[in-house]
Design a protein around this motif. Structure first.
Motif, PDB file in Angstrom:
ATOM      1  N   VAL A  22      10.785  58.186  62.276  1.00 35.61           N
ATOM      2  CA  VAL A  22      11.332  57.102  61.467  1.00 35.61           C
ATOM      3  C   VAL A  22      11.909  56.009  62.364  1.00 35.61           C
ATOM      4  N   ASP A  23      12.642  56.434  63.394  1.00 38.62           N
ATOM      5  CA  ASP A  23      13.229  55.456  64.306  1.00 38.62           C
ATOM      6  C   ASP A  23      12.151  54.605  64.987  1.00 38.62           C
ATOM      7  N   THR A  48      14.908  45.004  56.312  1.00 41.32           N
ATOM      8  CA  THR A  48      15.425  45.678  55.125  1.00 41.32           C
ATOM      9  C   THR A  48      14.500  46.812  54.683  1.00 41.32           C
ATOM     10  N   ALA A  49      13.197  46.554  54.676  1.00 36.01           N
ATOM     11  CA  ALA A  49      12.236  47.584  54.250  1.00 36.01           C
ATOM     12  C   ALA A  49      12.260  48.770  55.202  1.00 36.01           C
ATOM     13  N   ALA A  50      12.378  48.498  56.494  1.00 39.34           N
ATOM     14  CA  ALA A  50      12.409  49.584  57.480  1.00 39.34           C
ATOM     15  C   ALA A  50      13.657  50.442  57.318  1.00 39.34           C
ATOM     16  N   GLU A  54      13.039  69.936  62.504  1.00 40.61           N
ATOM     17  CA  GLU A  54      12.106  69.116  61.750  1.00 40.61           C
ATOM     18  C   GLU A  54      12.746  67.769  61.404  1.00 40.61           C
ATOM     19  N   PHE A  55      14.017  67.826  61.045  1.00 37.10           N
ATOM     20  CA  PHE A  55      14.743  66.603  60.751  1.00 37.10           C
ATOM     21  C   PHE A  55      14.781  65.694  61.975  1.00 37.10           C
ATOM     22  N   ASP A  56      15.090  66.263  63.151  1.00 41.09           N
ATOM     23  CA  ASP A  56      15.145  65.469  64.380  1.00 41.09           C
ATOM     24  C   ASP A  56      13.789  64.838  64.682  1.00 41.09           C
ATOM     25  N   GLU A  57      12.720  65.620  64.488  1.00 40.98           N
ATOM     26  CA  GLU A  57      11.378  65.090  64.721  1.00 40.98           C
ATOM     27  C   GLU A  57      11.058  63.973  63.729  1.00 40.98           C
TER      28      GLU A  57
END
Length: 190
Positions: A52-53, A65-67, A44-47
C-alpha cells in the motif's frame, strides 16, 4: 467412608484432574494458535502495508486523496482479516474437538435451550451417533429425538413445532464474534 465410596471418590477425582489437564492443554493450545494467527496476520499486514505504501507514493503525484483512502481501506481490511482469522481459529477448534468434549458442549446447549419433545438435528460431521446423544440424561428427561443428517459443519439444531434453535458452530461463533469483536480488536491492535 467405606472402600466402595473411596474408590468412587478416587475415580471422580481422577476424572476431574484429567478434565482439568485437558482444559489447561486446550487453553495453552488456543493461546499458541491465536499467537501464531496474530503473528501471521501481522506479517501479512506488514506485507500489505508495504504494498500500500509503495502504491501510495505512485498515486500521490496524481491524486493524494485517493491514495490515502486506498491505504486506509487496505489497512482496515488487514485488521478485519486478522479479527476474522481469530474467529476462524475458534471455529476450527470447535470442529476439531474430540467426541467427549463435543458431547459435553452439545449437552450444555441442550440443557440451556431444549424443550420437551424437541428433535435434535446433529451435524453429519459430529463424532458421535444420534443414539449416543440420546443416551444422555437430559435427552431422556426431555423426551428428545435425534437425527444425524444436518448439512452444516458442526453443532446442532433444535427443532419443534413452534421454532428452530440454530446452535450450529458457525452460528455460535458468529454470535461470539458479535459480542466480542470490539474486545478482540483492542487486544490485537493496542
Amino acid at each position: 467412608m467405606d472402600g466402595k465410596e473411596q474408590i468412587i471418590q478416587k475415580i471422580l477425582l481422577d476424572a476431574q484432574t484429567a478434565a482439568q489437564k485437558k482444559i489447561n492443554s486446550a487453553n495453552v493450545k488456543a493461546e499458541e494458535i491465536v499467537s501464531k494467527a496474530k503473528f501471521d496476520a501481522e506479517k501479512e499486514f506488514d506485507e500489505a502495508k508495504a504494498v500500500v505504501d509503495k502504491n501510495a507514493e505512485l498515486y500521490l503525484s496524481r491524486n493524494n486523496t485517493a491514495a490515502l483512502m486506498e491505504q486506509k481501506r487496505r489497512f482496515l481490511g488487514a485488521k478485519q482479516q486478522m479479527i476474522d482469522d481469530v474467529y476462524a481459529v475458534v471455529l476450527k477448534k470447535l470442529l476439531d474437538m474430540g467426541k467427549a468434549d463435543y458431547l459435553r458442549l452439545v449437552e450444555s446447549k441442550i440443557k440451556q435451550y431444549a424443550e420437551n419433545g424437541d428433535e435434535i438435528i446433529i451435524s453429519e460431521n459430529a463424532p458421535f451417533t444420534a443414539e449416543e446423544l440420546l443416551n444422555l440424561d437430559v435427552c431422556k428427561n426431555l423426551a428428545l429425538t435425534a437425527v444425524k443428517n444436518g448439512k452444516f459443519s458442526g453443532g446442532i439444531v433444535l427443532n419443534n413445532s413452534v421454532c428452530d434453535k440454530n446452535l450450529t458452530f458457525d452460528t455460535l461463533v458468529e454470535e461470539l464474534k458479535t459480542r466480542t469483536e470490539a474486545e478482540v480488536a483492542v487486544k490485537l491492535f493496542n
